[in-house]
Design a protein around this motif. Structure first.
Motif, PDB file in Angstrom:
ATOM      1  N   LEU A  52      63.638  56.160  36.974  1.00  9.50           N
ATOM      2  CA  LEU A  52      63.498  57.905  35.692  1.00  9.50           C
ATOM      3  C   LEU A  52      64.091  56.772  34.477  1.00  9.50           C
ATOM      4  O   LEU A  52      64.189  56.958  33.499  1.00  9.50           O
ATOM      5  N   ASP A  85      63.520  66.416  31.500  1.00 11.11           N
ATOM      6  CA  ASP A  85      63.870  65.156  31.415  1.00 11.11           C
ATOM      7  C   ASP A  85      63.607  64.459  32.014  1.00 11.11           C
ATOM      8  O   ASP A  85      64.222  64.669  33.274  1.00 11.11           O
ATOM      9  N   ALA A  86      64.117  62.935  31.995  1.00  7.45           N
ATOM     10  CA  ALA A  86      64.515  62.732  32.703  1.00  7.45           C
ATOM     11  C   ALA A  86      66.190  62.357  33.243  1.00  7.45           C
ATOM     12  O   ALA A  86      66.353  61.863  34.277  1.00  7.45           O
ATOM     13  N   PRO A 138      65.395  54.237  32.951  1.00  7.23           N
ATOM     14  CA  PRO A 138      64.369  53.611  31.978  1.00  7.23           C
ATOM     15  C   PRO A 138      63.651  54.208  30.692  1.00  7.23           C
ATOM     16  O   PRO A 138      63.446  53.938  30.178  1.00  7.23           O
ATOM     17  N   HIS A 139      63.718  55.615  31.663  1.00  9.33           N
ATOM     18  CA  HIS A 139      63.113  56.654  30.750  1.00  9.33           C
ATOM     19  C   HIS A 139      64.462  57.450  29.605  1.00  9.33           C
ATOM     20  O   HIS A 139      63.860  58.575  29.100  1.00  9.33           O
ATOM     21  N   THR A 140      65.335  57.216  30.122  1.00  9.68           N
ATOM     22  CA  THR A 140      66.732  57.728  29.592  1.00  9.68           C
ATOM     23  C   THR A 140      67.698  56.559  28.579  1.00  9.68           C
ATOM     24  O   THR A 140      66.652  55.763  28.312  1.00  9.68           O
ATOM     25  N   GLU A 141      68.561  57.609  28.070  1.00  3.31           N
ATOM     26  CA  GLU A 141      69.345  56.692  26.984  1.00  3.31           C
ATOM     27  C   GLU A 141      69.976  55.409  27.274  1.00  3.31           C
ATOM     28  O   GLU A 141      70.239  54.549  26.503  1.00  3.31           O
ATOM     29  N   ALA A 164      67.652  53.214  28.580  1.00  2.00           N
ATOM     30  CA  ALA A 164      66.499  52.130  28.956  1.00  2.00           C
ATOM     31  C   ALA A 164      67.179  50.472  28.520  1.00  2.00           C
ATOM     32  O   ALA A 164      67.031  50.191  29.048  1.00  2.00           O
TER      33      ALA A 164
END
Length: 355
Positions: A282, A134-135, A284-287, A289
């Protein structure tokens, strides 16, 4: 009650592991064994786990891995592929605390560390081992790599400043009591400073620069793409006239060394910028964002805040910020920057409790 076994392994060196296992009651089922960190060692480790599980009749085997930078990740990833094993990441500080309670605070051996890991597993300690694709997981090595590059850049800049002090004594001097201040705000971040460093790397001396008048000096910088201000040009000329001439014995070979260091710094700057761009893509694709919606956050979020958010035990940056809010409602955001930067006493990113 389901029988459970715990196995702790501690990295002995770059090529060895120490493995020790116990059951739920703390009885040792795998005595301290050294295993090589290679294909044969992985097979030996899995064989030890299978034999111990059959011997005690365990339905679940928990493997504790002490966090060791990147050294534990490869072997842990191979063990994580097995469905009959549960991997837990153990904090080295917790291992040290267990040794202290066992009166082994000053005795640090691989065997004691492995036993401390088993003791932590018996009490349910340890966090989830993040080895996914994951990111958030991808950001971890990027942040670590950026930190290493920035640290290397800081050390090189200090060496550059030492060379500059030899080639142009007093160029960066700053003494408020004597009324002396640096000619330029920063030699590395200003265009005029980078041009001045380049001239010194080409063998220019303060005396040679001082032979220019205002117009010629501005024309010299203009050829390098810098529109030098009159005040800055005046400060450079004044410092060149006042400078103590560098002695040839103190400057021999220094321009060539300075040129090599500047080329390395340019490469480091480019690599840091590329890493920051990758991290910004990366994030923005995590917590985190939600925080990337703040204007101007693309540069400081990936690098400055990832350190606080990257710790699983802290619950993530967004959750940490939520715990630190002074009151109900959405996060306070200004039109041009995040108010978190202006509320150091009300917000502590990634920390628990109120300030």
């Amino acid at each position: 009650m389901t029988q459970k076994g715990g196995v702790g392994w501690h990295r002995r060196g770059q090529g060895e592991l120490v493995v020790l296992g116990c059951d739920l009651h703390g009885s040792v089922v795998i005595d301290g064994t050294k295993v090589a960190a290679d294909r044969a060692g992985l097979g030996q480790l899995t064989g030890l786990l299978d034999q111990a599980r059959i011997r005690v009749g365990a339905q679940l085997v928990v493997v504790g891995v002490e966090a060791a930078g990147h050294y534990h990740q490869t072997l842990a990833a191979h063990l994580a592929d097995r469905d009959d094993l549960l991997l837990r990441l153990v904090n080295p500080a917790a291992v040290a605390a267990v040794r202290k309670t066992q009166l082994n605070r000053r005795r640090k051996t691989d065997w004691l560390d492995a036993a401390a890991i088993c003791d932590l597993l018996v009490h349910g300690e340890g966090s989830r081992l993040l080895l996914g694709d994951d990111a958030a997981t991808a950001l971890r090595p990027l942040w670590s790599g950026r930190k290493d590059l920035v640290d290397a850049r800081v050390r090189l800049r200090l060496q550059v400043l030492a060379l500059v002090d030899c080639l142009w004594p007093g160029l960066t001097a700053h003494d408020t009591a004597l009324g002396v201040r640096p000619v330029l705000r920063n030699l590395f971040t200003t265009k005029a400073g980078r041009i001045l460093l380049g001239l010194l790397a080409q063998g220019w001396s303060p005396e040679r620069i001082g032979t220019h008048d205002m117009a010629r000096l501005k024309a010299l910088f203009a050829r390098h793409g810098c529109q030098l201000k009159v005040t800055v040009a005046a400060r450079i000329l004044a410092r060149a006239h006042e400078s103590l001439p560098p002695h040839p014995a103190a400057t021999v070979g220094k321009p060539a060394l300075l040129a090599a260091l500047l080329a390395t710094l340019e490469t480091l700057d480019r690599q840091v910028t590329e890493l920051e761009a990758t991290m910004a893509g990366l994030l923005p694709h995590t917590e985190g964002a939600k925080l990337t919606q703040i204007n101007g956050s693309a540069r400081w979020l990936p690098a400055a805040l990832w350190r606080s958010w990257a710790r699983p035990a802290a619950g993530g940056l967004v959750e940490g910020v939520a715990r630190r809010r002074a009151g109900p409602g959405p996060l306070p955001v200004r039109t041009h920057r995040c108010e978190l930067l202006h509320q150091p006493r009300r917000f502590r990113l990634g920390a628990a409790g109120r300030a």
